[in-house]
Design a protein around this motif. Structure first.
Motif, PDB file in Angstrom:
ATOM      1  N   LEU A   1       0.862  -1.176   0.000  1.00 32.71           N
ATOM      2  CA  LEU A   1       0.000   0.000   0.000  1.00 32.71           C
ATOM      3  C   LEU A   1       0.903   1.231   0.000  1.00 32.71           C
ATOM      4  CD1 LEU A   1      -2.564  -1.109   2.752  1.00 32.71           C
ATOM      5  CD2 LEU A   1      -2.606  -1.582   0.296  1.00 32.71           C
TER       6      LEU A   1
ATOM      7  N   CYS B   1      -8.169  -6.580  -4.872  1.00 29.16           N
ATOM      8  CA  CYS B   1      -6.896  -7.145  -4.409  1.00 29.16           C
ATOM      9  C   CYS B   1      -7.006  -8.648  -4.192  1.00 29.16           C
ATOM     10  CB  CYS B   1      -6.467  -6.476  -3.101  1.00 29.16           C
ATOM     11  SG  CYS B   1      -5.822  -4.811  -3.268  1.00 29.16           S
TER      12      CYS B   1
ATOM     13  N   PHE C   1      -6.562   4.284   2.874  1.00 31.62           N
ATOM     14  CA  PHE C   1      -5.609   3.214   3.146  1.00 31.62           C
ATOM     15  C   PHE C   1      -5.872   2.546   4.493  1.00 31.62           C
ATOM     16  CE2 PHE C   1      -2.948   5.265  -0.193  1.00 31.62           C
ATOM     17  CZ  PHE C   1      -2.772   4.137  -0.987  1.00 31.62           C
TER      18      PHE C   1
ATOM     19  N   THR D   1       0.691   7.376   5.597  1.00 33.67           N
ATOM     20  CA  THR D   1       0.012   6.128   5.248  1.00 33.67           C
ATOM     21  C   THR D   1       0.312   5.043   6.273  1.00 33.67           C
ATOM     22  OG1 THR D   1       0.235   6.723   2.916  1.00 33.67           O
ATOM     23  CG2 THR D   1      -0.359   4.454   3.407  1.00 33.67           C
TER      24      THR D   1
END
Length: 417
Positions: A256, A299, A331, A353
């Motif tokens: 990610l 995903c 995220f 993140t």
């Protein structure tokens, strides 16, 4: 530090905290990272550590919030048994004139009772050096690098003294001192004491080589409080073999990447060239959770022996706070959704993140594992939820600028080695 006395560190973001913990582990110290001020200071993993790093999301926070959290962290670290303390900030000194480095430094001086401290952002191994008090990145003055237009903390000054002075309560104009390179190499401690006697509370120290940091360490090893980048920890004497826990997890591998740094963009290009499925995510006015749910499903459809990469596709240099906040939420929701479907192996690119993902997963403590690249390692996190079996994650949290072009491939090779 010359002994195995416990060191408590306050770090101004998560990836910086892991960077420092990795450096400590490389010197033979057992290091752990707490995400936020630990509520339970009696935990065995904290009591067994030589270095306890508290990661706080305060680099761009309001000053009072940053000060309050930092003081709470120092008090918790003292209860854990810390005898010496460090304030860790980025080697590019990310902080505007209204920023937090100065206020947090002063608050930690007051809380620890230290009369003065040092300011050491140098990290020669990563190209960050200070000479003449000028902070350079690979030889270029800070204000002439891409940091000049950083979306959150634009750095328009290269002289660390001038960066720090506006942030301190300094009616006399003497609070910021400086020890030049010649003095560092001749007798750093004598120069420090001379600056302190003149009224300096925060003393900037030049360092351009690893040997300079070693001299700085020798001159400051007995201080109650030091401040600087992780480079200062690389100068600690080695007390044993590198420490670290074994890290493993089964299931799909997902990266990610929220960072917009050029290094991250290069890593994304290399991952795509290596055959990894890469999913760019555009900013949307729709709720972040909705977009995350759809992306998690995609995903899982692509999951297989090759890691899947999800990255933020916002334009480079975009400073829109609404978009930045949306991607942090996205995220976080995505990581939680993936975890609910059994994903336990994650590479996270970008400081904000990393913090968002770790919080969404419920991570409280990271145990340092095998290194991947300078400043980046695998870590193990065991997450407990009421009524559920513990979840054990393998996490690689990295600053956007860290790692070589092949990082998104190499990371998984290290984990599976």
């Amino acid at each position: 530090m010359t002994t195995r006395s416990r060191v408590g560190v306050v770090a101004d973001d998560l990836t910086g905290a892991t960077d420092l913990a990795i450096a400590a582990a490389s010197r033979g110290r057992r290091a752990v990272v707490c995400l936020g001020v630990p509520a339970d200071v009696t935990r065995g993993d904290l009591r067994a550590a030589d270095v306890v790093v508290v990661a706080l999301p305060i680099r761009s926070a309001l000053v009072q919030e940053a000060v309050t959290r930092s003081v709470a962290a120092v008090r918790a670290l003292r209860r854990i048994g810390a005898e010496r303390f460090m304030f860790k900030y980025c080697s590019t000194f990310d902080s505007t004139p209204q920023g937090n480095i100065g206020p947090v430094l002063e608050a930690m001086l007051a809380e620890t009772g230290a009369p003065w401290t040092v300011v050491v952002p140098s990290f020669p191994a990563t190209g960050r050096t200070v000479e003449g008090a000028i902070l350079r990145v690979h030889g270029t003055p800070l204000a002439e690098t891409a940091m000049r237009d950083h979306p959150l903390n634009p750095m328009r000054e290269s002289d660390v003294r001038l960066l720090l002075a506006p942030q301190l309560d300094d009616p006399t104009g003497h609070a910021v001192g400086w020890v030049g390179l010649d003095e560092v190499r001749r007798d750093a401690r004598a120069a420090l004491e001379q600056q302190a006697e003149a009224g300096a509370r925060a003393i900037v120290m030049d360092a351009v080589e690893e040997a300079d940091l070693e001299r700085v360490h020798e001159a400051t090893a007995d201080l109650t409080l030091t401040t600087g980048a992780a480079g200062l920890v690389t100068a600690w004497p080695v007390t044993g073999p590198p420490s670290g826990v074994a890290v493993s997890a089964d299931g799909p591998s997902v990266s990610l990447v929220g960072s917009q740094s050029e290094a991250s963009r290069e890593q994304l290009r290399a991952a795509e060239a290596a055959g990894q499925p890469v999913l760019p995510i555009e900013y949307s006015t729709a709720p972040a959770e909705q977009a995350a749910t759809a992306t998690a499903q995609r995903c899982l459809e692509l999951a297989g022996p090759t890691p899947v990469v999800v990255h933020a596709a916002r334009p480079r240099g975009d400073a829109d706070p609404a978009q930045a906040q949306w991607f942090e939420q996205f995220f976080g929701h995505l990581a939680a959704a993936l975890a609910d479907h059994g994903v336990r192996r994650l590479v996270i690119g970008g400081g904000e993140t990393s913090g968002s993902v770790a919080a969404a997963l419920g991570v409280e403590v990271l145990e340092i594992g095998p290194p991947i690249a300078a400043g980046v390692c695998w870590s193990r996190a065991e997450v407990h939820s009421a009524g559920d079996e513990p979840r054990t994650f393998a996490l690689a949290l990295k600053s956007g600028n860290f790692g070589g072009p092949d990082f998104l491939t190499r990371a998984w090779e290290v984990l599976d080695d």
